[in-house]
Design a protein around this motif. Structure first.
Motif, PDB file in Angstrom:
ATOM      1  N   UNK A 115      38.005 -16.313  13.587  1.00  0.00           N
ATOM      2  CA  UNK A 115      37.239 -15.804  14.729  1.00  0.00           C
ATOM      3  C   UNK A 115      36.368 -16.892  15.336  1.00  0.00           C
ATOM      4  N   UNK A 116      35.703 -17.662  14.493  1.00  0.00           N
ATOM      5  CA  UNK A 116      34.862 -18.757  14.972  1.00  0.00           C
ATOM      6  C   UNK A 116      35.725 -19.806  15.686  1.00  0.00           C
ATOM      7  N   UNK A 117      36.875 -20.140  15.110  1.00  0.00           N
ATOM      8  CA  UNK A 117      37.774 -21.113  15.729  1.00  0.00           C
ATOM      9  C   UNK A 117      38.268 -20.660  17.092  1.00  0.00           C
ATOM     10  N   UNK A 118      38.548 -19.375  17.217  1.00  0.00           N
ATOM     11  CA  UNK A 118      38.999 -18.834  18.496  1.00  0.00           C
ATOM     12  C   UNK A 118      37.909 -18.971  19.565  1.00  0.00           C
ATOM     13  N   UNK A 157      20.125 -19.846  18.694  1.00  0.00           N
ATOM     14  CA  UNK A 157      20.195 -20.748  17.540  1.00  0.00           C
ATOM     15  C   UNK A 157      18.883 -20.751  16.759  1.00  0.00           C
ATOM     16  N   UNK A 158      17.769 -20.658  17.462  1.00  0.00           N
ATOM     17  CA  UNK A 158      16.465 -20.607  16.786  1.00  0.00           C
ATOM     18  C   UNK A 158      16.358 -19.329  15.963  1.00  0.00           C
ATOM     19  N   UNK A 203      27.258 -17.854   6.968  1.00  0.00           N
ATOM     20  CA  UNK A 203      28.413 -16.970   7.070  1.00  0.00           C
ATOM     21  C   UNK A 203      28.484 -16.086   5.839  1.00  0.00           C
ATOM     22  N   UNK A 204      29.018 -14.893   6.006  1.00  0.00           N
ATOM     23  CA  UNK A 204      29.107 -13.933   4.901  1.00  0.00           C
ATOM     24  C   UNK A 204      30.057 -14.439   3.824  1.00  0.00           C
ATOM     25  N   UNK A 205      31.228 -14.925   4.237  1.00  0.00           N
ATOM     26  CA  UNK A 205      32.259 -15.321   3.274  1.00  0.00           C
ATOM     27  C   UNK A 205      32.125 -16.771   2.816  1.00  0.00           C
ATOM     28  N   UNK A 206      31.364 -17.579   3.563  1.00  0.00           N
ATOM     29  CA  UNK A 206      31.124 -18.985   3.198  1.00  0.00           C
ATOM     30  C   UNK A 206      29.623 -19.257   3.292  1.00  0.00           C
ATOM     31  N   UNK A 207      28.880 -18.922   2.243  1.00  0.00           N
ATOM     32  CA  UNK A 207      27.426 -19.065   2.297  1.00  0.00           C
ATOM     33  C   UNK A 207      26.943 -20.506   2.519  1.00  0.00           C
ATOM     34  N   UNK A 208      27.805 -21.487   2.331  1.00  0.00           N
ATOM     35  CA  UNK A 208      27.409 -22.872   2.549  1.00  0.00           C
ATOM     36  C   UNK A 208      27.462 -23.295   4.015  1.00  0.00           C
ATOM     37  N   UNK A 217      27.565 -21.010  15.923  1.00  0.00           N
ATOM     38  CA  UNK A 217      27.121 -20.515  17.230  1.00  0.00           C
ATOM     39  C   UNK A 217      26.633 -21.621  18.157  1.00  0.00           C
ATOM     40  N   UNK A 218      26.619 -22.852  17.685  1.00  0.00           N
ATOM     41  CA  UNK A 218      26.190 -23.980  18.517  1.00  0.00           C
ATOM     42  C   UNK A 218      27.109 -24.178  19.711  1.00  0.00           C
ATOM     43  N   UNK A 219      28.279 -23.571  19.662  1.00  0.00           N
ATOM     44  CA  UNK A 219      29.228 -23.701  20.771  1.00  0.00           C
ATOM     45  C   UNK A 219      28.703 -23.018  22.031  1.00  0.00           C
ATOM     46  N   UNK A 220      27.798 -22.076  21.911  1.00  0.00           N
ATOM     47  CA  UNK A 220      27.294 -21.375  23.107  1.00  0.00           C
ATOM     48  C   UNK A 220      26.559 -22.351  24.029  1.00  0.00           C
ATOM     49  N   UNK A 221      25.495 -23.020  23.561  1.00  0.00           N
ATOM     50  CA  UNK A 221      24.864 -23.987  24.479  1.00  0.00           C
ATOM     51  C   UNK A 221      25.752 -25.201  24.748  1.00  0.00           C
ATOM     52  N   UNK A 222      26.504 -25.646  23.747  1.00  0.00           N
ATOM     53  CA  UNK A 222      27.392 -26.792  23.943  1.00  0.00           C
ATOM     54  C   UNK A 222      28.459 -26.482  24.994  1.00  0.00           C
ATOM     55  N   UNK A 223      29.063 -25.310  24.892  1.00  0.00           N
ATOM     56  CA  UNK A 223      30.084 -24.911  25.853  1.00  0.00           C
ATOM     57  C   UNK A 223      29.529 -24.799  27.262  1.00  0.00           C
ATOM     58  N   UNK A 224      28.309 -24.290  27.393  1.00  0.00           N
ATOM     59  CA  UNK A 224      27.674 -24.182  28.710  1.00  0.00           C
ATOM     60  C   UNK A 224      27.451 -25.560  29.318  1.00  0.00           C
ATOM     61  N   UNK A 225      26.985 -26.501  28.500  1.00  0.00           N
ATOM     62  CA  UNK A 225      26.755 -27.870  28.987  1.00  0.00           C
ATOM     63  C   UNK A 225      28.075 -28.531  29.363  1.00  0.00           C
ATOM     64  N   UNK A 226      29.116 -28.334  28.552  1.00  0.00           N
ATOM     65  CA  UNK A 226      30.440 -28.893  28.867  1.00  0.00           C
ATOM     66  C   UNK A 226      30.969 -28.338  30.187  1.00  0.00           C
ATOM     67  N   UNK A 227      30.768 -27.042  30.412  1.00  0.00           N
ATOM     68  CA  UNK A 227      31.230 -26.413  31.652  1.00  0.00           C
ATOM     69  C   UNK A 227      30.484 -26.998  32.857  1.00  0.00           C
TER      70      UNK A 227
END
Length: 197
Positions: free
Chosen positions: A51-54, A112-113, A120-125, A132-142
């Protein structure tokens, strides 16, 4: 102008490589997830990571589409306007795009703050902030993609109007192909959307 074109080409290549790498990684992940599930030991983290990769693929792909002018628009309506109104409509449209993605980048940073310390639930590390850093990163890329395409957009608005990106790419391919017909046309000679040929 040449440096802007080379910057745009470099940015396009970067987005294509990253998007292709994410697609390849997702493909491998889905195949592995399916194999492990049929083998009787499913990967517990498979769904969450897929889901994150998508989402990451969608944001990088959206920026790439913005750079190529491939997002849905209304060029037929804009082309029907007189040139001075066409420029005004284009400027208004670009301002709306930059405002929206500027707000999205700001809201993404706020999210992010809020997510600080969550994993993550299944990968606690793995931090949720990272995913979720893709949200601001994606906006800047756009916004960067739109800024790099802005001179071309304004040139088309001031000129004869907009040509659909798929028509432009198809005509460019015909122009590059030495086997094509002798009566080929330049992409700028293509009929504009909303224009009767």
């Amino acid at each position: 102008m040449q440096s802007l074109n080379s910057l745009k080409q470099g940015f396009e290549t970067l987005l294509e490589v990253i998007t292709a790498a994410i697609v390849a990684a997702l493909t491998i992940l889905i195949v592995c997830g399916t194999v492990f599930r049929y083998a009787g030991s499913p990967l517990v983290w498979y769904d969450e990571i897929a889901s994150v990769g998508l989402v990451w693929m969608t944001y990088f792909g959206s920026a790439l589409a913005a750079l190529k002018g491939a997002h849905i628009g209304f060029p037929g309506i804009v082309n029907a306007l007189p040139p001075n109104l066409r420029v005004l409509a284009t400027v208004f449209s670009e301002i709306c795009v930059f405002l929206f993605f500027g707000l999205m980048a700001y809201a993404g940073m706020e999210v992010l703050i809020i997510l600080e310390g969550m994993t993550l639930v299944t990968l606690p590390g793995v931090s949720v902030q990272l995913t979720q850093a893709i949200i601001p990163l994606g906006a800047v890329l756009f916004m960067l993609a739109e800024a790099l395409r802005l001179p071309e957009v304004m040139r088309d608005a001031r000129g004869d109007g907009f040509v659909d990106h798929e028509v432009r790419e198809a005509l460019a391919e015909l122009e590059a192909d030495p086997e094509d017909s002798p009566g080929r046309k330049h992409p700028h000679d293509a009929p504009r959307l909303g224009e009767v040929s």
